[in-house]
Design an enzyme around this catalytic site. Structure first.
Site, PDB file in Angstrom:
ATOM      1  N   HIS A  51       0.934  -1.110   0.139  1.00 31.67           N
ATOM      2  CA  HIS A  51       0.004   0.025   0.149  1.00 31.67           C
ATOM      3  C   HIS A  51       0.987   1.172   0.122  1.00 31.67           C
ATOM      4  O   HIS A  51       1.454   1.487   0.931  1.00 31.67           O
ATOM      5  CB  HIS A  51      -0.837  -0.210   1.192  1.00 31.67           C
ATOM      6  CG  HIS A  51      -1.993   1.260   1.249  1.00 31.67           C
ATOM      7  ND1 HIS A  51      -3.128   1.169   1.586  1.00 31.67           N
ATOM      8  CD2 HIS A  51      -1.597   2.527   0.919  1.00 31.67           C
ATOM      9  CE1 HIS A  51      -3.837   2.215   1.616  1.00 31.67           C
ATOM     10  NE2 HIS A  51      -2.883   3.168   1.323  1.00 31.67           N
ATOM     11  N   ASP A  87       1.382   2.633   3.756  1.00 33.85           N
ATOM     12  CA  ASP A  87       0.541   3.979   3.316  1.00 33.85           C
ATOM     13  C   ASP A  87       1.459   5.152   3.448  1.00 33.85           C
ATOM     14  O   ASP A  87       0.947   6.177   3.864  1.00 33.85           O
ATOM     15  CB  ASP A  87      -0.379   3.941   4.520  1.00 33.85           C
ATOM     16  CG  ASP A  87      -1.585   4.827   4.091  1.00 33.85           C
ATOM     17  OD1 ASP A  87      -1.761   5.151   2.709  1.00 33.85           O
ATOM     18  OD2 ASP A  87      -2.486   5.121   5.045  1.00 33.85           O
TER      19      ASP A  87
HETATM   20  O1  DOR Z   1      -3.456   9.427   5.750  1.00 36.40           O
HETATM   21  C1  DOR Z   1      -3.831   9.183   4.736  1.00 36.40           C
HETATM   22  N1  DOR Z   1      -3.189   9.694   3.494  1.00 36.40           N
HETATM   23  N2  DOR Z   1      -4.844   8.125   4.410  1.00 36.40           N
HETATM   24  C2  DOR Z   1      -5.331   7.950   3.416  1.00 36.40           C
HETATM   25  O2  DOR Z   1      -6.163   7.164   3.402  1.00 36.40           O
HETATM   26  C3  DOR Z   1      -4.821   8.689   2.165  1.00 36.40           C
HETATM   27  C4  DOR Z   1      -3.494   9.039   2.205  1.00 36.40           C
HETATM   28  C5  DOR Z   1      -3.171  10.189   1.196  1.00 36.40           C
HETATM   29  O3  DOR Z   1      -3.375   9.915  -0.113  1.00 36.40           O
HETATM   30  O4  DOR Z   1      -2.687  11.206   1.769  1.00 36.40           O
HETATM   31 ZN    ZN Z   2      -3.268   4.983   1.441  1.00 31.29          ZN
END
Ligand code: DOR
Ligand code: ZN
Length: 364
Positions: A28, A266
């Site tokens: 991710h 992430d």
């Molecule tokens: O903290 C986050 N940033 N959570 C997400 O789901 C998207 C991501 C982003 O694209 O900046």
């Molecule tokens: Zn994400």
């Protein structure tokens, strides 16, 4: 945990000084586009072989053609790197909308252009306004995905304004995921960036069709780190950090070796001033120090033997892909290892995740 709540090393550290692992993947990752892509690509490509690339660009990656074009831009950014990083493999995803054409989606998967499809409930997070309002509207697409074996990655939060932000993941499991699972028992689903004990328990209660990713930041910080003694915007992300008991449940799941749990960083870069703002963006840019952070977490849990499963084996197994052939070595240093506080991006900077504790492991 230490007095300030950050992780503390066990009294006796492992004698292990070097750890050789199958080269990891990131299931991710946000790479963005243009100047940000150029600025951040090396941080992932140097340590990881492959990554599932999030499609929440503006405009989003919604068709096979969009995914092919974005993949080409990522490959071209990689071509400017050196060594193994040049061969970093972006695994593309499509952004699910209520207009998604199942024929285009299945053809993109059959042709190897995409590995997964991403569900963003509309309004749940950064660039999610084109996401799904009514989950049942995409059931025909999910039906086709189940038949073809396409993985569905989910941002698992409801957006109902009546639901408290700290409860949005648990309510998503009850209201959206549970009925979805009943309707599609063999759809391969990844509940992304799980942040609660509820999420962990849900995944543990399911079959091999259900997996989940965990981020390094949710393993090492909780909402106290973000909010006590001042607000720390670089710890603001979605799903939002929860209380410490949830953090501990995530660490237990990640370090357990259970094949349903694997790494999805992430890593989500935003330029610094957009986070240090009256209405700051959500996202933690952790790619540069992810493996150092994870080795520290696994060492503190006395579970270094399970690190390779979490970063290199469980993900490809779930996605039906081969494990990487290359290896990487992590070395435990006597002195703490340091990382730059920021990365330059044109006239801007991107702030690197500060885990708030000394890191002693580094990739050699
Ligand atoms: O903290 C986050 N940033 N959570 C997400 O789901 C998207 C991501 C982003 O694209 O900046
Ligand atoms: Zn994400």
């Amino acid at each position: 945990m230490g007095d300030n709540g950050f992780l503390r090393y066990p009294a006796t550290l492992s004698a292990l000084k070097e750890l050789t692992l199958i080269r990891p993947d990131d299931w991710h990752l946000h790479l963005r586009d243009d100047a940000v892509l150029d600025a951040v690509i090396a941080s992932s490509a140097e340590d990881f072989s492959r990554a599932i690339i999030m499609p929440n660009l503006v405009p989003p990656v919604v068709t096979r053609k969009d995914a092919e074009n974005y993949r080409q831009r990522i490959r071209s950014a990689c071509s400017k790197l050196t060594g193994a990083a040049q061969h970093f493999e972006p695994l593309m995803t499509l952004y699910l909308t209520e207009q998604t054409d199942p024929v285009d989606l299945i053809a993109a998967h059959a042709a190897g252009v995409i590995q997964a499809v991403k569900l963003y409930p509309a309004g749940a997070t950064t660039n999610s306004s084109s996401g799904v309002h009514n989950i049942e509207a995409v059931y025909p697409v999910l039906e086709a995905m189940q038949r073809a074996g396409v993985v569905l990655c989910m941002h698992g939060e409801v957006t109902d304004p009546d639901v408290d932000i700290f409860d949005r993941e648990a309510v998503f499991i009850d209201r959206v995921l549970t009925p979805l699972r009943t309707a599609f028992p063999e759809l391969r689903m990844v509940l992304e960036h799980v942040t609660t004990a509820d999420g962990v328990a849900y995944v543990q209660s399911q079959t091999q069709y259900q997996a989940c990713t965990l981020t390094p930041h949710h393993l090492v910080i909780n909402r106290n780190h973000m909010l006590v003694g001042g607000i720390r915007p670089h710890y603001y992300c979605l799903p939002i950090l929860k209380r410490r008991e949830h953090q501990q449940a995530l660490v237990k799941a990640a370090t357990s070796g259970d094949a349903r749990f694997f790494l999805g960083t992430d890593s989500a870069p935003h330029v610094t001033h957009t986070k240090e703002s009256a209405c700051g963006c959500a996202g933690v840019f952790n790619a540069p120090n992810t493996l150092s952070v994870l080795a520290t977490v696994f060492e503190a849990a006395n579970a270094l033997d399970n690190l390779e499963a979490f970063v290199s084996k469980n993900g490809p197994k779930f996605y039906g892909l081969r494990e990487n052939r290359e290896q990487i070595t992590l070395r435990r240093e006597t002195e703490a290892v340091t990382f730059p506080d920021t990365l330059t991006c044109g006239d801007e900077t991107i702030t690197v995740f500060d885990p708030g504790m000394p890191l002693h492991w580094q990739v050699v």
